[in-house]
Design an enzyme around this catalytic site. Sequence first.
Site, mmCIF file in Angstrom:
data_model
loop_
_atom_site.group_PDB
_atom_site.id
_atom_site.type_symbol
_atom_site.label_atom_id
_atom_site.label_comp_id
_atom_site.label_asym_id
_atom_site.label_seq_id
_atom_site.Cartn_x
_atom_site.Cartn_y
_atom_site.Cartn_z
ATOM 1 N N SER A 143 0.777 -1.113 -0.082
ATOM 2 C CA SER A 143 0.077 -0.083 0.005
ATOM 3 C C SER A 143 0.854 1.306 -0.154
ATOM 4 C CB SER A 143 -0.824 -0.001 1.198
ATOM 5 O OG SER A 143 -1.540 1.149 1.247
ATOM 6 N N TYR A 157 -1.647 -0.495 10.084
ATOM 7 C CA TYR A 157 -1.891 -1.043 8.853
ATOM 8 C C TYR A 157 -0.470 -0.721 8.013
ATOM 9 C CZ TYR A 157 -3.759 -1.199 3.794
ATOM 10 O OH TYR A 157 -3.947 -1.379 2.642
HETATM 11 P P1 NAP Z 1 -11.704 -5.642 -0.052
HETATM 12 O O1 NAP Z 1 -12.425 -5.055 -1.423
HETATM 13 O O2 NAP Z 1 -12.229 -5.283 1.270
HETATM 14 O O3 NAP Z 1 -11.304 -7.271 -0.228
HETATM 15 C C1 NAP Z 1 -10.633 -7.766 0.593
HETATM 16 C C2 NAP Z 1 -10.311 -9.119 0.183
HETATM 17 O O4 NAP Z 1 -9.594 -9.647 1.026
HETATM 18 C C3 NAP Z 1 -11.740 -9.843 0.246
HETATM 19 O O5 NAP Z 1 -11.619 -10.810 -1.018
HETATM 20 C C4 NAP Z 1 -11.720 -10.849 1.587
HETATM 21 O O6 NAP Z 1 -12.299 -11.829 1.483
HETATM 22 C C5 NAP Z 1 -10.109 -10.959 1.701
HETATM 23 N N1 NAP Z 1 -9.644 -11.356 3.146
HETATM 24 C C6 NAP Z 1 -9.682 -10.436 4.213
HETATM 25 N N2 NAP Z 1 -9.282 -11.290 5.020
HETATM 26 C C7 NAP Z 1 -8.914 -12.444 4.732
HETATM 27 C C8 NAP Z 1 -8.391 -13.262 5.310
HETATM 28 N N3 NAP Z 1 -7.764 -13.429 6.688
HETATM 29 N N4 NAP Z 1 -7.960 -14.459 4.422
HETATM 30 C C9 NAP Z 1 -8.351 -14.552 3.495
HETATM 31 N N5 NAP Z 1 -8.792 -13.670 2.734
HETATM 32 C C10 NAP Z 1 -9.194 -12.572 3.178
HETATM 33 O O7 NAP Z 1 -10.132 -4.826 -0.127
HETATM 34 P P2 NAP Z 1 -9.061 -4.284 -1.570
HETATM 35 O O8 NAP Z 1 -9.333 -2.795 -1.473
HETATM 36 O O9 NAP Z 1 -9.561 -5.272 -2.741
HETATM 37 O O10 NAP Z 1 -7.874 -4.765 -0.930
HETATM 38 C C11 NAP Z 1 -7.026 -5.857 -1.656
HETATM 39 C C12 NAP Z 1 -5.399 -5.439 -0.934
HETATM 40 O O11 NAP Z 1 -5.164 -4.255 -1.485
HETATM 41 C C13 NAP Z 1 -5.334 -5.555 0.363
HETATM 42 O O12 NAP Z 1 -4.076 -6.010 0.564
HETATM 43 C C14 NAP Z 1 -5.312 -3.993 0.510
HETATM 44 O O13 NAP Z 1 -4.696 -3.708 1.941
HETATM 45 C C15 NAP Z 1 -4.707 -3.343 -0.528
HETATM 46 N N6 NAP Z 1 -4.873 -2.009 -0.660
HETATM 47 C C16 NAP Z 1 -6.131 -1.470 -1.145
HETATM 48 C C17 NAP Z 1 -6.097 -0.160 -1.171
HETATM 49 C C18 NAP Z 1 -7.124 0.481 -1.456
HETATM 50 O O14 NAP Z 1 -7.652 1.740 -1.448
HETATM 51 N N7 NAP Z 1 -8.371 -0.324 -1.695
HETATM 52 C C19 NAP Z 1 -5.134 0.586 -1.190
HETATM 53 C C20 NAP Z 1 -3.742 0.122 -0.791
HETATM 54 C C21 NAP Z 1 -3.758 -1.253 -0.579
HETATM 55 P P3 NAP Z 1 -13.803 -11.955 1.911
HETATM 56 O O15 NAP Z 1 -14.392 -11.153 1.121
HETATM 57 O O16 NAP Z 1 -14.355 -13.515 1.887
HETATM 58 O O17 NAP Z 1 -14.070 -11.398 3.466
#
Ligand code: NAP
Length: 248
Positions: A143, A157
């Site tokens: 991130s 985080y």
């Molecule tokens: P999201 O929409 O909240 O989706 C999170 C995903 O992670 C879901 O598929 C969830 O599964 C899964 N997950 C959560 N806890 C888990 C666990 N213990 N074991 C297995 N799966 C788990 O998040 P996103 O925004 O797509 O984020 C994806 C990645 O990008 C993350 O690492 C996040 O930190 C990073 N990121 C995101 C942003 C942003 O602005 N969106 C920015 C920087 C970095 P379930 O649906 O089954 O719960």
Amino acid sequence: MDKILLVTGASRGIGAATSVLAARQGWSVVVNFNARGDEAQALVQRIVDEGGRAMALQADVSQETQVMAMFDQIDRQWGRLSGLVNNAGVVDVAARLDQMSWQRWRRMFDVNVLGSLLCAREAVRRMSTRGGGAGGAIVNVSSAAARLGSPAQYLDYAAAKGAVDTMTVGLAKEVAAEGIRVNAVRPGLIETDIHASGGQPDRVRDLAHQVPMLRGGQAQEVAQAIVWLLSEEASYTTMALIDVSGGR
Ligand code: NAP
């Protein structure tokens, strides 16, 4: 030969977008999820309808026995994987450090750091040419928070993602001569459900003015970088930390 890819946390958001794009590039995709089995199954169906190959597997990445069982099942059903995207991640509500609980920190580091180390370990055991593997590529989803520190938001985080960056650098060097490339993408403000999970559903809209490009990003825009890093087009790229953050 089949190119087998595991994407953790692929039921929605960046993981789901990565799975769709990777399947279009010829990867057989394991769609990992934690709680949302219906969404993971719907994604698998979408990939299959497009002519791709996918299966959904449940595992909480912070639980060693569940992760080991997931890798064993991939071995049995499809064979050795050659791609891993460590994407599963969690945030928590905005808070100052002096208001945060021990339990919150445990979850933050168990899922974001130990989950990534654990899946990387299992992937290296299968990919490394040292162990008879055929090599592969690992992409860690870090991130921009690792650079920004996220004060008064979620510096726990941010610190966890800093650990993911450091792990990327160390592992890239450790396995570079064993046929494995290890890279990371560092997304900025991306429009997914993660902000609602942190109690700020409008976070991207509210902070878009701080982004030099004056907008949030789409999951698809992060997925493009991830899938490129997985591909042979990135054959000389390892240890890279690629910001996909609109200049933030
Ligand atoms: P999201 O929409 O909240 O989706 C999170 C995903 O992670 C879901 O598929 C969830 O599964 C899964 N997950 C959560 N806890 C888990 C666990 N213990 N074991 C297995 N799966 C788990 O998040 P996103 O925004 O797509 O984020 C994806 C990645 O990008 C993350 O690492 C996040 O930190 C990073 N990121 C995101 C942003 C942003 O602005 N969106 C920015 C920087 C970095 P379930 O649906 O089954 O719960």
